[in-house]
Design a protein around this motif. Sequence first.
Motif, mmCIF file in Angstrom:
data_model
loop_
_atom_site.group_PDB
_atom_site.id
_atom_site.type_symbol
_atom_site.label_atom_id
_atom_site.label_comp_id
_atom_site.label_asym_id
_atom_site.label_seq_id
_atom_site.Cartn_x
_atom_site.Cartn_y
_atom_site.Cartn_z
ATOM 1 N N PHE A 581 0.832 -1.207 0.000
ATOM 2 C CA PHE A 581 0.000 0.000 0.000
ATOM 3 C C PHE A 581 0.866 1.257 0.000
ATOM 4 C CE2 PHE A 581 -2.089 3.472 2.204
ATOM 5 C CZ PHE A 581 -3.329 3.550 1.567
ATOM 6 N N PHE A 582 1.892 1.292 0.880
ATOM 7 C CA PHE A 582 2.723 2.483 1.012
ATOM 8 C C PHE A 582 3.664 2.686 -0.178
ATOM 9 C CE2 PHE A 582 1.862 2.242 5.730
ATOM 10 C CZ PHE A 582 1.170 3.448 5.802
ATOM 11 N N SER A 583 3.790 1.685 -1.005
ATOM 12 C CA SER A 583 4.598 1.876 -2.224
ATOM 13 C C SER A 583 3.850 2.744 -3.228
ATOM 14 C CB SER A 583 4.944 0.516 -2.847
ATOM 15 O OG SER A 583 3.778 -0.098 -3.376
ATOM 16 N N LYS A 584 2.515 2.888 -3.003
ATOM 17 C CA LYS A 584 1.697 3.662 -3.938
ATOM 18 C C LYS A 584 1.154 4.944 -3.294
ATOM 19 C CE LYS A 584 0.243 -0.729 -5.927
ATOM 20 N NZ LYS A 584 -0.824 -1.707 -5.925
ATOM 21 N N LYS A 585 0.933 4.904 -1.976
ATOM 22 C CA LYS A 585 0.354 6.064 -1.282
ATOM 23 C C LYS A 585 1.183 6.384 -0.028
ATOM 24 C CE LYS A 585 -3.996 6.798 -0.918
ATOM 25 N NZ LYS A 585 -5.437 6.699 -0.565
ATOM 26 N N ASN A 586 1.131 7.658 0.413
ATOM 27 C CA ASN A 586 1.909 8.075 1.584
ATOM 28 C C ASN A 586 1.133 8.014 2.881
ATOM 29 O OD1 ASN A 586 4.214 8.644 0.075
ATOM 30 N ND2 ASN A 586 3.465 10.701 -0.443
ATOM 31 N N GLU A 587 -0.189 8.042 2.777
ATOM 32 C CA GLU A 587 -1.010 8.092 3.975
ATOM 33 C C GLU A 587 -2.054 6.988 3.965
ATOM 34 O OE1 GLU A 587 -2.663 11.990 4.053
ATOM 35 O OE2 GLU A 587 -0.819 12.921 4.823
ATOM 36 N N ARG A 619 1.362 7.753 13.687
ATOM 37 C CA ARG A 619 0.083 8.453 13.539
ATOM 38 C C ARG A 619 0.329 9.947 13.379
ATOM 39 N NH1 ARG A 619 -5.217 8.098 17.558
ATOM 40 N NH2 ARG A 619 -6.465 9.649 16.430
ATOM 41 N N THR A 620 -0.320 10.546 12.353
ATOM 42 C CA THR A 620 -0.289 11.993 12.126
ATOM 43 C C THR A 620 -1.724 12.437 11.929
ATOM 44 O OG1 THR A 620 1.847 11.756 11.008
ATOM 45 C CG2 THR A 620 0.695 13.854 10.741
ATOM 46 N N GLY A 621 -2.284 13.010 12.982
ATOM 47 C CA GLY A 621 -3.698 13.380 12.921
ATOM 48 C C GLY A 621 -4.560 12.134 12.862
ATOM 49 N N ASP A 622 -5.377 12.022 11.786
ATOM 50 C CA ASP A 622 -6.272 10.868 11.647
ATOM 51 C C ASP A 622 -5.718 9.821 10.692
ATOM 52 O OD1 ASP A 622 -8.153 11.928 13.370
ATOM 53 O OD2 ASP A 622 -9.181 13.053 11.781
ATOM 54 N N VAL A 623 -4.492 10.017 10.212
ATOM 55 C CA VAL A 623 -3.927 9.061 9.258
ATOM 56 C C VAL A 623 -2.605 8.507 9.792
ATOM 57 C CG1 VAL A 623 -5.004 10.194 7.266
ATOM 58 C CG2 VAL A 623 -2.694 10.871 8.002
ATOM 59 N N ARG A 624 -2.145 7.412 9.127
ATOM 60 C CA ARG A 624 -0.844 6.827 9.459
ATOM 61 C C ARG A 624 0.096 6.981 8.283
ATOM 62 N NH1 ARG A 624 -4.517 5.664 13.519
ATOM 63 N NH2 ARG A 624 -3.419 4.717 15.287
ATOM 64 N N LYS A 625 1.364 7.145 8.642
ATOM 65 C CA LYS A 625 2.402 7.154 7.622
ATOM 66 C C LYS A 625 3.358 6.009 7.914
ATOM 67 C CE LYS A 625 2.221 12.065 6.539
ATOM 68 N NZ LYS A 625 2.989 13.319 6.416
ATOM 69 N N SER A 626 4.075 5.575 6.898
ATOM 70 C CA SER A 626 4.950 4.412 7.028
ATOM 71 C C SER A 626 6.282 4.789 7.697
ATOM 72 C CB SER A 626 5.234 3.822 5.652
ATOM 73 O OG SER A 626 6.182 2.774 5.766
ATOM 74 N N MET A 627 6.723 3.877 8.554
ATOM 75 C CA MET A 627 8.078 3.963 9.110
ATOM 76 C C MET A 627 8.864 2.715 8.731
ATOM 77 S SD MET A 627 7.576 5.627 12.898
ATOM 78 C CE MET A 627 9.339 5.875 13.084
#
Length: 631
Positions: A581-587, A619-627
């Motif tokens: 998923f994160f290979s295509k989207k950032n959030e 978590r950043t606000g209501d979304v997650r980003k990849s680590m």
Amino acid sequence: MRHIILGTAGHIDHGKSALVKALTGVDPDRLKEEKERGITIDIGFADLVFPENELTVGVVDVPGHEKLIRNMLAGAGGIDMVLLVIAADEGIMPQSREHLAICNLLKIKSGLVAVTKTDLVEKDWLDLVEDEVRTFIKGTFLENSPIIPVSSKKGENIEALRSKIKEMALGIKPKSTNGLFRLPIDRVFTLKGFGTVITGTAISGKISLDEALEIVPAGKKSKVRGLHSHGSAIPTALAGQRVAINLQAVEKEDIRRGDMAVTPSSFSQTSAVDAYIELLPGVPIIKNRSLVHFYAGTSETIARIILYGTNELHPGKTSYCQFRLKDPVVAVSGDRYIIRRFSPLETLGGGEILDPSPLRRRYKDGIEDLIIFKTGDLSQKISKKIENAGVRGILIGSLQGWINAGIDEIAESIEKLKQTGEIIQHEDIVLHSNALSLLSRKVLDVLKSYHEKNPLKPGMHKEEARNQMRIDAKLFNFVLSNLSSQKAVIVDKNLLRRTDFKIALTSGEEINKEKILKILRESGFQPPLKDELAAALKIDQKHLSDILSIMAKEESITRISDSLYISAEAYQDMLSTLRSFFSKKNELSVAEFRDLLKTSRKYALPFLEFLDSHKVTIRTGDVRKSMMKTE
């Protein structure tokens, strides 16, 4: 500058104070009543200074009246040499005998005799008195001491006496300044503009201006505002000096004669001491549990004597004993003491304090430790005291305040005992090897018992084990470190287990493991919660928790929370799905994550919280980003 303390001794009106004045030029009788009545009531002080020899002899003048023996004893502590005064016109009198007996019991090793008032008698009479004195001091520490006839009134032989005092003082080993500071207080008064002042003879160590000080057993903390010795201000007071200390922030009413000024947090008050006692010849028999007056340093209290190994002690005999004190005192092993009859007052004997923090012992218990404290060398005494401390060990600082020895000497003895393996040191705690072995066995027994009761748990929590042991955390960690180095115990973060412990599942538990794995694999991202799983398998949740912990440790399942587990395969699928998923989207939103896993919000939220805590996502606000690391 060498500092030696000389104390007078002798019967009332034999001219002790007049002799001190003739020797020093200072009248030691400071009280108005003393001057009016012409007798010494309390201890007085003067000094002899020999600058060419860098020697100061502090003189302590004591009262001679039988009713003032308690004041005499307050001045006798710290004396290095004694000047026994006997009047030529009266000869040997009752307090001549009692004072000499007290000096003998205090183990004063050096002294001389002055026969005073020679101007009142004929030469033949003086010869008879000197013969009487020689017979009187036979068998005492004064046996071979010089006997010097003097007249304070006419000044006859005063210089000869002063010279002999100097000669003897130069041969005395000064008190050690290497130990902790101790000064038994013999006077407390207030000076206008200065505040509270205490005086006494420093019996060990040293102290300087502005240093911290503690008054025990009064329990008052203070600071040194000023120091005086023999009328002169000094920057540092040393063992062997008569010292006046101006205290900061302490009221006169807070302290009294009998208290002690010491290095802070180094000495403990005690209400019981183990001791060695010597009775004087010709005194009454002492029966077990008798009451006596007990004198140590400048302190005086009532004590009950507990005799070890006998029910009564006869005149001239010795014994080991314990004194149970009405009022607390501060003492160390090696201090001397005196006892007097409860009523009528009469000096009975004295001896050596062996242990100011004694073991609780029954009548039939042995006294091997006391024999060592009496006859052993410093290393043997320290070893036995550490052994007596048992599994709790003892602080090195406490040892320094337990025995009358220099800090360097104590350190050398500890090092010697460590090298022989008798004791072990961990930080500032020393432990006898016997106690370490006992503690080690106890830890292993505690763990064995725990493993038997909890065969499926990977180990016992450290704090739970320490609470059962009831020992200091530093000492407990030291024992664990020692057991770990011997490969007897495994320390796994906060868990402990014996190295011979293996989790052993029963055949039924192995079957339950297989059932759990099958259920979690089949349920994917919508697994049953722990209570649901327990109901399905018909086992209690505590038992299930143990099995789940084992499986998580084996990595066949992944613990999301205490109530939620998934199979290891499902967790790897989750990571693979996220990576794609994160290979295509950032959030990533919660809804998107839920749909990716084809699960519900009930599961998606705890999954995301787990991923956040393991730094897979953030978590950043209501979304997650990849680590996640990119491949």
